[in-house]
Write an enzyme that holds these catalytic residues in place. Structure first.
Site, PDB file in Angstrom:
ATOM      1  N   ARG A 224     -10.046 -29.871  55.792  1.00  0.00           N
ATOM      2  CA  ARG A 224      -8.683 -30.177  55.334  1.00  0.00           C
ATOM      3  C   ARG A 224      -7.601 -29.537  56.206  1.00  0.00           C
ATOM      4  NH1 ARG A 224     -11.100 -29.686  49.966  1.00  0.00           N
ATOM      5  NH2 ARG A 224     -11.240 -31.785  49.075  1.00  0.00           N
TER       6      ARG A 224
ATOM      7  N   LYS B  29       1.277 -35.868  67.146  1.00  0.00           N
ATOM      8  CA  LYS B  29       0.656 -37.153  66.837  1.00  0.00           C
ATOM      9  C   LYS B  29      -0.809 -37.104  67.246  1.00  0.00           C
ATOM     10  CE  LYS B  29       4.245 -40.709  67.052  1.00  0.00           C
ATOM     11  NZ  LYS B  29       4.632 -41.952  67.769  1.00  0.00           N
TER      12      LYS B  29
ATOM     13  N   GLU C  74       5.505 -42.068  81.671  1.00  0.00           N
ATOM     14  CA  GLU C  74       6.036 -41.363  80.509  1.00  0.00           C
ATOM     15  C   GLU C  74       7.146 -40.387  80.900  1.00  0.00           C
ATOM     16  OE1 GLU C  74       5.447 -41.989  77.458  1.00  0.00           O
ATOM     17  OE2 GLU C  74       3.464 -42.905  77.284  1.00  0.00           O
TER      18      GLU C  74
ATOM     19  N   GLU D 171       8.685 -39.361  62.646  1.00  0.00           N
ATOM     20  CA  GLU D 171       9.088 -40.667  63.160  1.00  0.00           C
ATOM     21  C   GLU D 171       9.745 -41.536  62.100  1.00  0.00           C
ATOM     22  OE1 GLU D 171       6.784 -42.518  66.610  1.00  0.00           O
ATOM     23  OE2 GLU D 171       6.410 -43.952  65.012  1.00  0.00           O
TER      24      GLU D 171
ATOM     25  N   ARG E 187      12.844 -40.499  66.434  1.00  0.00           N
ATOM     26  CA  ARG E 187      11.617 -40.309  67.207  1.00  0.00           C
ATOM     27  C   ARG E 187      11.017 -41.636  67.661  1.00  0.00           C
ATOM     28  NH1 ARG E 187       6.482 -36.200  66.093  1.00  0.00           N
ATOM     29  NH2 ARG E 187       5.289 -36.878  67.904  1.00  0.00           N
TER      30      ARG E 187
ATOM     31  N   ASN F 288       8.980 -44.532  71.707  1.00  0.00           N
ATOM     32  CA  ASN F 288       8.072 -45.661  71.863  1.00  0.00           C
ATOM     33  C   ASN F 288       8.628 -46.745  72.778  1.00  0.00           C
ATOM     34  OD1 ASN F 288       5.795 -44.918  70.131  1.00  0.00           O
ATOM     35  ND2 ASN F 288       7.298 -45.008  68.479  1.00  0.00           N
TER      36      ASN F 288
ATOM     37  N   HIS G 166       6.264 -49.179  74.360  1.00  0.00           N
ATOM     38  CA  HIS G 166       4.937 -49.038  73.776  1.00  0.00           C
ATOM     39  C   HIS G 166       4.513 -50.223  72.906  1.00  0.00           C
ATOM     40  CE1 HIS G 166       5.409 -45.023  75.295  1.00  0.00           C
ATOM     41  NE2 HIS G 166       4.243 -44.640  74.817  1.00  0.00           N
TER      42      HIS G 166
ATOM     43  N   HIS H  84       1.077 -51.469  74.009  1.00  0.00           N
ATOM     44  CA  HIS H  84      -0.108 -51.388  73.160  1.00  0.00           C
ATOM     45  C   HIS H  84      -0.745 -52.766  72.969  1.00  0.00           C
ATOM     46  CE1 HIS H  84       1.098 -47.334  71.106  1.00  0.00           C
ATOM     47  NE2 HIS H  84       0.627 -47.185  72.319  1.00  0.00           N
TER      48      HIS H  84
END
Length: 382
Positions: A135, A157, A199, A250, A254, A258, A261, A265
């Protein structure tokens, strides 16, 4: 935001410390050459008595694990290596089970930590394992790629890919420490370094036009190494740290990180995460070029800025067109299906990061799917 403010570009400075301010979960990013040999001492000073699972892939472990292990032993830190196959395919359910079970088998406790020695794949996978094992265990990032040093190692992340899309399973789990040894980047291939650089330039394109101008003038020095490279990494980390501190999960700004992205992606999914065809940074580069070109078609972004962005990416050896991906071209339908699974989709509405020019990115919610499909159709026909 950082313990050591950025000096003028090119100023000699061997060691940089960037602070990520998250109240009681704040942490430092240490940046300098040779840091791998000091890792044990840095960790022992912050986490006395900790035991570690060092997660790395077969390629990185062969290059760097022995030096890290010697450093940890010198500091009296017990550790067990967990070696996974290299490549995006490891960021999977099977990969997660492999790491989690290895950590449990080593009898590491909740107060111990998982250390990621590798690029973005290893960092995401190891971080997610740390988030869910017992946990929540401690987590340390030691990124070995440029992409990981300036992006994926910072901000918490973590996650794995689903067969339906990239990074769809994961958690926010902040590291306790990030150790970025810039000397490790010398082992990267030119292609891997260029992919990571995508990036870096992203931060300039989002909201730091002065940084983009500096990169445009100093790109060759950044690729060559030395002070300019350290400066670019530190400034990139400062940019990300500022955004993470303002919006950790996010929910707002934030999402700007991206940029490129959503398209990228989708292209990675189309390429079946085959790194021989497309690596993440290359997908981001094409995605950023697509975001600028789409913004221009919508009357948002000046054509001159689009041309500058494309020229800069091309000069770095990065792709800017879907047709630059080896192999068969994707269909519009396949790309739109992948885009519809993007994490930024909210109640079925498409969200993209668009731009009004270099350094003027913004979050566009409820983007018309038909406009995107028509744009992609035109791109594929070009």
């Amino acid at each position: 935001m950082n313990e050591m403010s950025a000096k003028p570009a090119g100023a000699p400075l061997e060691r940089r410390i960037v602070r990520v301010d998250l109240a009681d979960r704040s942490y430092n990013i240490l940046i300098h050459q040779g840091l791998i040999d000091e890792a044990g001492a840095e960790i022992a000073a912050r986490m006395p008595g900790v035991r570690l699972a060092v997660v790395s892939d077969e390629t990185v472990a062969g290059l760097h694990l022995e030096r890290l292990s010697l450093s940890l032993k010198a500091a009296g830190i017990e550790h067990v290596p967990v070696i996974v196959p290299a490549g995006e395919g490891t960021k999977s359910y099977d990969g997660l089970i492999r790491v989690v079970e290895a950590v449990i088998e080593a009898r590491l406790e909740r107060g111990d930590a998982v250390l990621a020695l590798g690029g973005g794949v290893v960092g995401d996978l190891a971080g997610f394992a740390a988030a869910v094992t017992r946990r929540g265990m401690g987590f340390i990032q030691m990124p070995t790629s440029l992409l990981a040093q300036v992006d994926s190692s910072v901000g918490g992340k973590t996650g794995i890919n689903s067969p339906q899309g990239k990074n769809l399973v994961g958690a926010f789990h902040q590291p306790a420490l990030v150790l970025a040894d810039t000397a490790l980047l010398d082992t990267l291939s030119p292609r891997e370094f260029a992919a990571g650089y995508a990036e870096v330039v992203k931060y300039g394109l989002i909201d730091r036009p002065d940084f983009f101008e500096w990169l445009d003038a100093n790109r060759q020095s950044v690729f060559a190494g030395g002070t300019a490279r350290t400066e670019a990494i530190a400034l990139s980390c400062e940019a990300k740290a500022a955004v993470v501190a303002a919006d950790e999960h996010e929910g707002g700004v934030r999402a700007l990180l991206n940029l490129g992205h959503t398209f990228g992606h989708a292209l990675e999914k189309f390429a079946a995460y085959d790194t021989a065809r497309l690596v993440h940074g290359e997908g981001v580069a094409i995605g950023m070029a697509l975001a600028h070109r789409y913004s221009a078609t919508e009357g948002l972004c000046p054509e001159g800025d689009v041309a500058r962005v494309e020229a800069h990416l091309k000069a770095c050896g990065l792709p800017t067109r879907i047709q630059d991906i080896p192999g068969n071209a994707p269909s519009v339908e396949a790309l739109m299906q992948a885009i519809s699974q993007d994490k930024k989709v909210a109640r079925g509405k498409l969200t993209f990061i668009l731009t009004r020019g270099i350094g003027r990115a913004f979050i566009a919610r409820d983007v018309d799917a038909g406009h995107i499909a028509n744009f992609l159709s035109t791109e594929l026909a070009a």
